[in-house]
Design a protein around this motif. Structure first.
Motif, PDB file in Angstrom:
ATOM      1  N   ASN A  79       0.687  -1.315   0.106  1.00 43.30           N
ATOM      2  CA  ASN A  79       0.003  -0.063   0.095  1.00 43.30           C
ATOM      3  C   ASN A  79       0.809   1.289   0.197  1.00 43.30           C
ATOM      4  O   ASN A  79       1.798   1.523   0.834  1.00 43.30           O
ATOM      5  CB  ASN A  79      -0.988  -0.040   1.182  1.00 43.30           C
ATOM      6  CG  ASN A  79      -1.707   1.137   1.124  1.00 43.30           C
ATOM      7  OD1 ASN A  79      -1.947   1.811   0.206  1.00 43.30           O
ATOM      8  ND2 ASN A  79      -2.187   1.596   2.396  1.00 43.30           N
TER       9      ASN A  79
ATOM     10  N   ASP B  40      -7.751   6.296   3.586  1.00 43.33           N
ATOM     11  CA  ASP B  40      -8.879   6.706   2.587  1.00 43.33           C
ATOM     12  C   ASP B  40      -9.965   7.499   3.409  1.00 43.33           C
ATOM     13  O   ASP B  40     -10.331   6.748   4.488  1.00 43.33           O
ATOM     14  CB  ASP B  40      -9.391   5.992   1.693  1.00 43.33           C
ATOM     15  CG  ASP B  40      -9.849   4.592   2.538  1.00 43.33           C
ATOM     16  OD1 ASP B  40     -11.312   4.467   2.271  1.00 43.33           O
ATOM     17  OD2 ASP B  40      -9.150   4.148   3.251  1.00 43.33           O
TER      18      ASP B  40
ATOM     19  N   ASP C 295      -8.880   3.849  -4.790  1.00 40.35           N
ATOM     20  CA  ASP C 295      -7.444   3.011  -4.477  1.00 40.35           C
ATOM     21  C   ASP C 295      -7.838   1.570  -5.013  1.00 40.35           C
ATOM     22  O   ASP C 295      -6.703   1.086  -5.590  1.00 40.35           O
ATOM     23  CB  ASP C 295      -7.712   2.693  -2.834  1.00 40.35           C
ATOM     24  CG  ASP C 295      -7.512   3.765  -2.147  1.00 40.35           C
ATOM     25  OD1 ASP C 295      -7.107   4.944  -2.727  1.00 40.35           O
ATOM     26  OD2 ASP C 295      -7.132   3.793  -0.933  1.00 40.35           O
TER      27      ASP C 295
END
Ligand code: HEM
Ligand SMILES: [Cu+2]
Ligand SMILES: [Cu+2]
Lengths: 274, 556
Positions: free
Chosen positions: A28, A33, A42
């Protein structure tokens, strides 16, 4: 017994694809978010990251393999194969990228639509009187969401944003509040109407995955729904003068109650109260 | 591969050339002299632009603005971008190598318009000096190399006007150059030489020159309008006077996106010359390579608005530009696969030229992948104007064009000087550059994704460590130029004598002496109809002992 090279290639290819998918899903690179469209963003990012990793590792692997396998050894002066072309091969590597690009394009179009990007720009639905000749440019945002939300009974919270060298100012028409820090309630659509006083600025909240230029003479709109309480930076992303790097503000995503408290305590006293 | 006695149609050079090193300071009309002038002058500007980059990375060692004043930072940033694009990459990949190689490749003794050629070069030093001196005299422009109004209208006018003037001069220079290349390639070809027999760099330069001639005038017009807004207070782009700031962006990017291809197409061409020689294989897929260049030219002209996804462009426009941009990946991909196929099954000598070429492929693949991602509107909206974009375009322009410039210098230095470069220093140069480059720019992808905007002198403290890593990479890149500089200077005097054709190459520039005589060939230019004919029986004879021209006379 030597393994036939076709099988070896197949196995390597599968490992490459699986590895790429794993990396795309598990590494990641993005901050948390905090808006309704951030998870959609994403998702796109993960897909692009997977495809990119597969392509990159595959091509770099091929180069390294060639450099080692086909390097010229001392004393070798002859030439390599006089291979000038191969039509099926060329068709293959024209078609594959074309298909990949087409897939990526269609997929990101879908993402774009889910983010509300394709909704016709709202003319006149932002409550301005001088709308007739004025064009309002729309940023990507959940205009769609806010419309559904309106029908579902939650009207979007309107905020007027003014950008100037070197600050953002927020004006809340409900309550006539002016603030240097943006407060929004969680899970409620927000609708920004943005205008610049001097030069172009850009309104960016990394955790919301949203950015829209704020343009002098051409108001822009940006709609979103915050989904996670907390304090996030608002960053100016367009070179706007010497203090551009310092043009930062913050958005506080409050729970509904906290937001009401904030609203009440900042509300201008009405004539009756005064 | 045939050589026939050519009819005497090659144009005679218009004047006698001055000799000695002083000719490089003269208004020489010899295309080779002009090529070297472009190269050396461009490299000098590269060092200046690099010093500015060093200053920028020093400022970014800490999150606060402490190394230089904020407006100075913006001036340095603006100069860095302008110098690197308009004074280093564009002049070198086009002007320097184009001038040196194209007349050889078409079998001519000079460019079509030798005097115009010299004029095109001599516009550059004054324009560059004017641009840089503005920093010391009045303060340079500070609105970035994109000069978006209204910022460019409201910042101090003198620096901005000087910026506009010098970019106009540089644009004029590249238009002159472009016209000259088109005329030379189409009109000065030696009789018998067909278009589809030209070395790939000619095709790349033809495509590039078409882009230059079509798009640079748009930039010139735009900047003239901008200067009117600044000095005559007209209102083309001034919102206070009813002007439209987004229109400027459309006009600006109509030039500046193609400018990207003006920087990389010639680089593609140069790599296509270098790889076959050192892999001893024909260039794979010549015809598709040609078509993909032309496809890139056409597509390159219609993708400019992908720089404006957050400027409030209407949705349909975003969609169109997304698709057009993403599709450039197809012809670009074809070229990459063709280079891979050229490597495949070759006899690759792992010298500095090949290392830099392969470094270029690796870097550009990554830059291209992030480019396709950026073309997707939803993706771009988050990272536009952030360090992600800075990383992307440095992978393209540095990882692409600059790596190829170095590869080309290692490849053509023996032709230009008659002496070889030192391979050990060359490999050291490659290693330092490759590691430094990736250390500097790879972490910037993360910075952008996580919230660091571009063009800032101060930033959120959470980004400090990664910025320091990036600055360390920049330092390594700066150090990497030292072995290179030492190598090119020392080898000019002490390098091993190269001979006419040390690489046993088949393209025409190698079929004359090193360095080549004035007017390129002592006798008639050879007719090289198969510049990549490696591996064919004719070459199985002992290439090592035969000099290039012997080979061509005996070989068929
Ligand atoms: C593989 C081909 C390429 C593709 C598909 C591509 C795509 C893109 C896209 C979509 C953007 C928009 C990013 C944004 O708005 O934030 C962008 C930005 C940029 N690209 Fe590329 N690009 C390519 C090659 C290049 C090259 C060769 C250069 C060399 C100069 C370059 C330089 C830039 C620059 C300077 C920006 C920043 C624009 C800005 O100021 O926001 N790109 N590219
Ligand atoms: Cu700003
Ligand atoms: Cu700013």
């Amino acid at each position: 017994m030597p393994i036939p090279s076709a099988i070896l290639t197949l196995v390597l290819g599968m490992l490459l694809v699986l590895g790429g998918l794993w990396i795309g899903q598990n590494i990641n690179l993005l901050p948390v978010d905090a808006s309704a469209n951030a998870p959609i963003y994403d998702e796109l990012f993960r897909v692009l990251f997977s495809i990119g990793t597969i392509l990159f590792v595959g091509i770099v692997g091929l180069i390294l393999f060639s450099l080692v396998r086909f390097r010229r050894r001392p004393g070798q002066l002859g030439d390599g194969l006089a291979l000038e072309g191969n039509l099926p091969l060329e068709v293959f590597w024209t078609a594959v990228p074309a298909i990949v690009v087409l897939f990526v394009g269609l997929y990101s179009y879908d993402i774009y639509e889910r983010m509300g990007g394709m909704v016709p720009l709202g003319h006149g639905n932002h409550g301005s009187e001088t709308m007739v000749d004025q064009r309002i440019w729309g940023g990507i945002g959940s205009t769609q969401d806010s419309q559904t939300a309106t029908t579902a009974g939650i009207p979007p919270l309107p905020i007027e944003v003014t950008a100037m060298q070197f600050a953002f100012l927020f004006h809340y028409p409900d309550g006539d509040i002016i603030s240097g820090e943006m407060h929004v309630p969680v899970d409620r659509p927000v609708s920004l109407r943005m205008e610049a006083k001097d030069v172009i600025h850009a309104f960016w909240i990394p955790e919301f995955r949203l950015k829209q230029d704020v343009i002098p003479g051409q108001p822009t709109v940006l709609d979103f729904t915050p989904t996670r309480t907390g304090n996030y930076s608002i960053v100016c992303a367009e070179l706007c003068g010497p203090y551009h790097g310092g043009m930062r503000s913050s958005v506080v995503v409050d729970s509904a109650d906290d937001f009401d408290t904030w609203l009440q305590s900042n509300r201008k006293p009405t004539a009756a109260e005064a | 591969m045939t050589i026939t006695a050519p009819p005497k149609t090659a144009p005679a050079s218009p004047s006698l050339q001055p000799t000695g090193w002083l000719r490089y300071l003269s208004f020489s009309v010899d295309h080779k002299v002009i090529g070297i002038q472009y190269l050396v002058c461009g490299f000098a500007f590269y060092l200046i632009g690099g010093a500015m980059a060093g200053a920028i990375r020093t400022e970014l060692l800490s999150p606060v603005s402490d190394f230089m004043a904020r407006d100075v930072y913006n001036q340095i940033l603006t100069l860095h971008g302008t110098v690197m694009i308009f004074l280093w990459i564009v002049p070198v990949v086009n002007g320097a190598f184009g001038n040196y190689l194209i007349p050889f490749y078409v079998g001519a003794r000079d460019m079509a318009y030798p005097r115009l050629n010299a004029v095109a070069f001599w516009l550059i030093p004054p324009a560059g000096l004017m641009l840089i001196s503005s920093y010391f005299i009045t303060g340079a422009a500070q609105s970035g190399w994109t000069a978006y109004p209204p910022l460019s209208i409201t910042t101090p006018a003198t620096g901005q006007i000087i910026w506009i003037l010098s970019v106009l001069l540089l644009g004029g220079s590249s238009i002159f150059g472009g016209i000259n290349f088109i005329a030379t390639i189409l009109k000065l070809r030696r009789p018998g030489l067909k278009l589809m027999q030209l070395p790939m760099y000619c095709w790349a330069m033809l495509g590039t020159s078409i882009l230059v001639v079509l798009s640079t005038p748009v930039l010139a017009g735009t900047l003239i309008m901008l200067s009117f807004d600044i000095v005559a207070h007209t209102g083309f782009f001034n919102p206070g006077m009813g002007g439209n700031v987004v229109v400027y962006q459309h006009l600006f990017w109509f030039y500046s996106h193609p400018a990207v291809y003006i920087m990389v197409l010639p680089a593609f061409g140069l790599v296509s010359e270098i790889l076959p020689v050192h892999c001893r294989k024909p260039l794979f897929g010549y015809t598709t390579m040609v078509y993909s260049i032309m496809a890139i030219v056409v597509l390159g002209l219609v993708v400019w608005a992908h720089h404006m996804f957050t400027s409030g462009t209407p949705p349909w426009m975003r969609l169109f530009f997304t698709i057009a941009t993403a599709f450039i990946a197809v012809p670009t991909g074809i070229k990459f696969f063709n280079w891979l196929a050229t490597l495949w099954g070759g006899r690759i000598s792992l010298n500095s030229a090949v290392l830099f070429s392969c470094g270029f492929i690796v870097n550009f693949v990554l830059g291209g992948i992030t480019g396709v991602a950026l073309a997707q509107v939803p993706f771009d909206v988050h990272v536009h104007d952030t360090y992600f974009v800075v990383a992307h375009f440095h992978y393209i322009v540095y990882g692409g064009s600059v790596f190829v410039i170095f590869a080309s210098i290692y490849h053509w230095y023996p032709k230009i000087t008659g002496r070889m470069l030192d391979e050990h220093l060359g490999r050291l140069h490659f290693l330092l550059t490759f590691v430094g480059f990736n250390l500097c720019f790879a972490p910037q992808h993360w910075l952008g994704l996580n919230g660091m905007p571009r063009r800032v002198a101060e930033y959120d403290p959470q980004f400090q460590l990664v910025n320091q890593i990036s600055s360390a990479g920049a330092l390594l890149m700066a150090i990497s130029t030292l072995p290179f500089l030492w190598n090119v200077i020392a080898s000019a005097f002490h390098g091993a004598i190269a001979g006419d054709n040390p690489w046993r190459a088949l393209t025409p520039e190698w079929l004359t002496s090193s360095p080549p005589p004035v007017e390129n060939w002592k006798g008639d230019p050879p007719l090289v109809t198969h510049p990549y004919g490696y591996g064919t029986p004719a070459d199985e004879i002992d290439l090592n002992s035969a000099s290039g021209s012997d080979l061509w006379r005996s070989g068929q």
